[in-house]
Design an enzyme around this catalytic site. Structure first.
Site, PDB file in Angstrom:
ATOM      1  N   ARG A  72       0.843  -1.128   0.643  1.00 53.23           N
ATOM      2  CA  ARG A  72       0.117  -0.099  -0.103  1.00 53.23           C
ATOM      3  C   ARG A  72       0.512   1.250   0.042  1.00 53.23           C
ATOM      4  NH1 ARG A  72      -5.272  -0.146   2.019  1.00 53.23           N
ATOM      5  NH2 ARG A  72      -5.036   2.213   3.534  1.00 53.23           N
ATOM      6  N   ARG A 101       9.469   5.436  -3.285  1.00 55.16           N
ATOM      7  CA  ARG A 101      10.328   6.534  -4.732  1.00 55.16           C
ATOM      8  C   ARG A 101      11.542   7.141  -4.201  1.00 55.16           C
ATOM      9  NH1 ARG A 101       5.246  10.334  -2.499  1.00 55.16           N
ATOM     10  NH2 ARG A 101       3.621   8.591  -4.046  1.00 55.16           N
ATOM     11  N   ARG A 156      -9.267  -6.141  13.467  1.00 56.04           N
ATOM     12  CA  ARG A 156      -8.228  -5.345  14.498  1.00 56.04           C
ATOM     13  C   ARG A 156      -9.093  -4.084  15.134  1.00 56.04           C
ATOM     14  NH1 ARG A 156      -4.163  -6.951  17.431  1.00 56.04           N
ATOM     15  NH2 ARG A 156      -2.796  -5.545  17.008  1.00 56.04           N
ATOM     16  N   ARG A 171       0.004   6.550  16.303  1.00 54.99           N
ATOM     17  CA  ARG A 171       0.308   7.174  15.526  1.00 54.99           C
ATOM     18  C   ARG A 171      -0.652   8.494  16.821  1.00 54.99           C
ATOM     19  NH1 ARG A 171      -2.511   6.091   9.920  1.00 54.99           N
ATOM     20  NH2 ARG A 171      -4.194   4.225  11.175  1.00 54.99           N
ATOM     21  N   GLU A 226      -3.369   6.699  19.336  1.00 53.68           N
ATOM     22  CA  GLU A 226      -4.124   5.864  18.097  1.00 53.68           C
ATOM     23  C   GLU A 226      -3.826   4.811  19.218  1.00 53.68           C
ATOM     24  OE1 GLU A 226      -5.092   6.162  14.678  1.00 53.68           O
ATOM     25  OE2 GLU A 226      -4.728   4.272  13.532  1.00 53.68           O
ATOM     26  N   TYR A 262     -10.659  -5.429   3.265  1.00 53.82           N
ATOM     27  CA  TYR A 262      -9.302  -3.817   3.909  1.00 53.82           C
ATOM     28  C   TYR A 262      -9.509  -2.422   2.594  1.00 53.82           C
ATOM     29  CZ  TYR A 262      -4.915  -1.617   4.943  1.00 53.82           C
ATOM     30  OH  TYR A 262      -4.088  -0.602   6.228  1.00 53.82           O
ATOM     31  N   ASP A 309     -10.144   1.253   0.568  1.00 59.87           N
ATOM     32  CA  ASP A 309      -9.895   2.410   0.737  1.00 59.87           C
ATOM     33  C   ASP A 309     -10.820   3.178   0.607  1.00 59.87           C
ATOM     34  OD1 ASP A 309      -7.444   2.637   1.934  1.00 59.87           O
ATOM     35  OD2 ASP A 309      -6.263   2.851   0.232  1.00 59.87           O
TER      36      ASP A 309
HETATM   37  N1  UDP Z   1       3.254   1.082   7.890  1.00 63.17           N
HETATM   38  C1  UDP Z   1       4.261   0.881   8.676  1.00 63.17           C
HETATM   39  N2  UDP Z   1       4.825   1.959   8.431  1.00 63.17           N
HETATM   40  C2  UDP Z   1       4.244   3.458   8.938  1.00 63.17           C
HETATM   41  C3  UDP Z   1       3.235   3.526   7.983  1.00 63.17           C
HETATM   42  C4  UDP Z   1       2.930   2.079   7.813  1.00 63.17           C
HETATM   43  O1  UDP Z   1       4.870  -0.026   8.580  1.00 63.17           O
HETATM   44  O2  UDP Z   1       5.184   4.238   9.464  1.00 63.17           O
HETATM   45  C5  UDP Z   1       2.785  -0.322   7.181  1.00 63.17           C
HETATM   46  C6  UDP Z   1       2.103  -0.646   8.487  1.00 63.17           C
HETATM   47  O3  UDP Z   1       2.075  -2.203   7.983  1.00 63.17           O
HETATM   48  C7  UDP Z   1       0.804  -0.521   7.940  1.00 63.17           C
HETATM   49  C8  UDP Z   1       0.498  -0.384   6.094  1.00 63.17           C
HETATM   50  O4  UDP Z   1       2.010   0.178   6.040  1.00 63.17           O
HETATM   51  O5  UDP Z   1      -0.649  -1.341   8.468  1.00 63.17           O
HETATM   52  C9  UDP Z   1      -0.482   0.535   5.911  1.00 63.17           C
HETATM   53  O6  UDP Z   1      -0.042   1.479   6.126  1.00 63.17           O
HETATM   54  P1  UDP Z   1      -1.285   2.933   5.916  1.00 63.17           P
HETATM   55  O7  UDP Z   1      -1.049   3.644   6.829  1.00 63.17           O
HETATM   56  O8  UDP Z   1      -1.830   2.534   4.471  1.00 63.17           O
HETATM   57  O9  UDP Z   1      -2.687   1.608   7.084  1.00 63.17           O
HETATM   58  P2  UDP Z   1      -3.891   2.523   7.423  1.00 63.17           P
HETATM   59  O10 UDP Z   1      -3.913   4.507   6.954  1.00 63.17           O
HETATM   60  O11 UDP Z   1      -4.835   1.853   6.484  1.00 63.17           O
HETATM   61  O12 UDP Z   1      -3.906   2.090   9.096  1.00 63.17           O
END
Ligand code: UDP
Length: 371
Positions: free
Chosen positions: A170, A174, A247, A278, A304, A352, A354
């Site tokens: 996901r 870059r 989860r 976060r 969170e 899952y 979006d």
């Molecule tokens: N992830 C990570 N570090 C970060 C942010 C995301 O390892 O700082 C990984 C983590 O496994 C997460 C996945 O990337 O479940 C997808 O993150 P995303 O931000 O897409 O998750 P969401 O916003 O849907 O919670």
């Protein structure tokens, strides 16, 4: 009495409702929460739209979906660029040239690619089979250890070796100085909040809140020709085949008497020890200003925390691993026998999703159903 009973006033249900109303149908929408908008629900606190069920940043490559949502709300130009905090070291996300420079001191894209290639070779990964292997093969071991491992294991409560590789795909990688978290042509936050947008979608539908469908199923079913069910599919069947795993997320929200707490909408705490995953500072989704453009003196933050779901908790993320995928297929077979019911959305399809994908799916389903 109604053509459609829609269970759940989240995005799937509300888009279906809007389409059905547009087609002259009579629609009843019920939701067990006291509010509409499901997990995109936003509430005004101190002039700030607070994302009560977690940060939602609308992003899509689908022009049809972008035009659709813009017919219900005006979007601002917010671009998601979270910061990772690893034990006080700050890194840019998604993984890009700023991240590589801070991690290794490399300056050019070639140097960054060479560093990642070296770490991938050392790890000996050819075909990644799980999240850990996928992450190392995309960004190398250093970034995996500092920015992925701890965060992912906190978020999912499982070792990275037991998680599917797609979750980490996901995130973009870059070799440019681009901090935009999403590879999306269109991105933004609805001005005035998601709740306002969803309330426009629900115009013309009758809405009953704090109404628990499964507790009064027979009575509600008798009111409509067809049911659109967007709740958890396993709960619909009384968990008869066992519980699907989710989860759950808990938020600790605080109003602070200062204008700026962390300088960014999202800061991810990527070490294993910090208990939260976060912190969201909601005002930055709106550039720190209220709808009239005034600077806001206070700020609202949400820490969170991720946890395993148990019956009675709010389900957030489906755990799309093999075991749960197989159980979902069994529930799917039961669902296919319910001729009067359409299952949709993140919980109805155990996916899952979006936001844009949920909307696309609701538009496709409603087009098929309504002709
Ligand atoms: N992830 C990570 N570090 C970060 C942010 C995301 O390892 O700082 C990984 C983590 O496994 C997460 C996945 O990337 O479940 C997808 O993150 P995303 O931000 O897409 O998750 P969401 O916003 O849907 O919670």
């Amino acid at each position: 009495m109604y053509d459609y009973l829609i269970v759940g006033a989240g995005l799937f249900g509300s888009v279906f409702a809007a389409e059905a109303v547009k087609n002259g149908k009579k629609v009843l929408v019920v939701d067990r929460r006291p509010n509409i908008a499901g997990n995109v629900y936003t509430e005004n606190i101190e002039g700030i739209q607070v994302h009560k069920y977690g940060a939602h940043i609308f992003h899509t490559n689908d022009k049809r979906v972008w035009s659709y949502v813009n017919s219900f709300a005006e979007f601002n130009r917010f671009t998601n660029s979270p910061v990772a905090n690893y034990k006080g070291e700050l890194y840019s996300l998604p993984f890009n040239m700023y991240t590589f420079n801070k991690m290794w001191g490399v300056v050019t894209p070639e140097e960054a690619a060479a560093k990642i290639e070296e770490q991938r070779r050392e790890a000996g990964i050819t075909e990644p089979k799980n999240l850990e292997e996928q992450a190392i093969s995309l960004v190398g071991t250093d970034i995996y250890e500092k920015l992925i491992k701890g965060y992912t294991e906190k978020q999912w409560g499982r070792p990275c070796t037991e998680l599917p590789a797609f979750i980490i795909r996901r995130l973009p990688v870059r070799y440019t100085f681009d901090n935009n978290y999403f590879n999306a042509l269109y991105q933004g936050i609805p001005i005035g909040g998601y709740t306002k947008m969803v309330s426009h979608m629900l115009e013309g539908a009758e809405v009953r809140l704090s109404c628990d469908y499964l507790k009064m199923k027979d009575e509600l079913d008798s009111l409509a020709d067809k049911v659109i069910y967007t709740g958890p599919i396993d709960e619909y069947f009384g968990y008869s085949l066992g519980c699907l795993e989710y989860r759950s997320v808990r938020f600790e929200t605080e109003v602070l008497d200062k204008p700026n707490f962390q300088g960014n909408a999202a800061v991810n705490y990527t070490d294993r020890e910090t208990p939260w995953t976060r912190i969201i500072e909601h005002k930055w989704f709106e550039f720190g200003k209220d709808e009239a453009g005034n600077d806001l003196p206070k700020t609202v933050i949400s820490r969170e925390y991720s946890s395993e779901w148990k019956v009675g908790d709010e389900p957030y993320y489906p755990v799309n691993d093999e075991k749960n995928g197989a159980l979902y297929q069994e529930y799917r077979k039961l669902a296919d026998r319910e001729k009067k019911v359409i299952f949709g959305g993140r919980l109805g399809e155990y996916k899952y999703y979006d936001m844009d994908k949920v909307i696309a799916s609701a538009l496709d389903v409603s087009a098929r159903e309504l002709g």
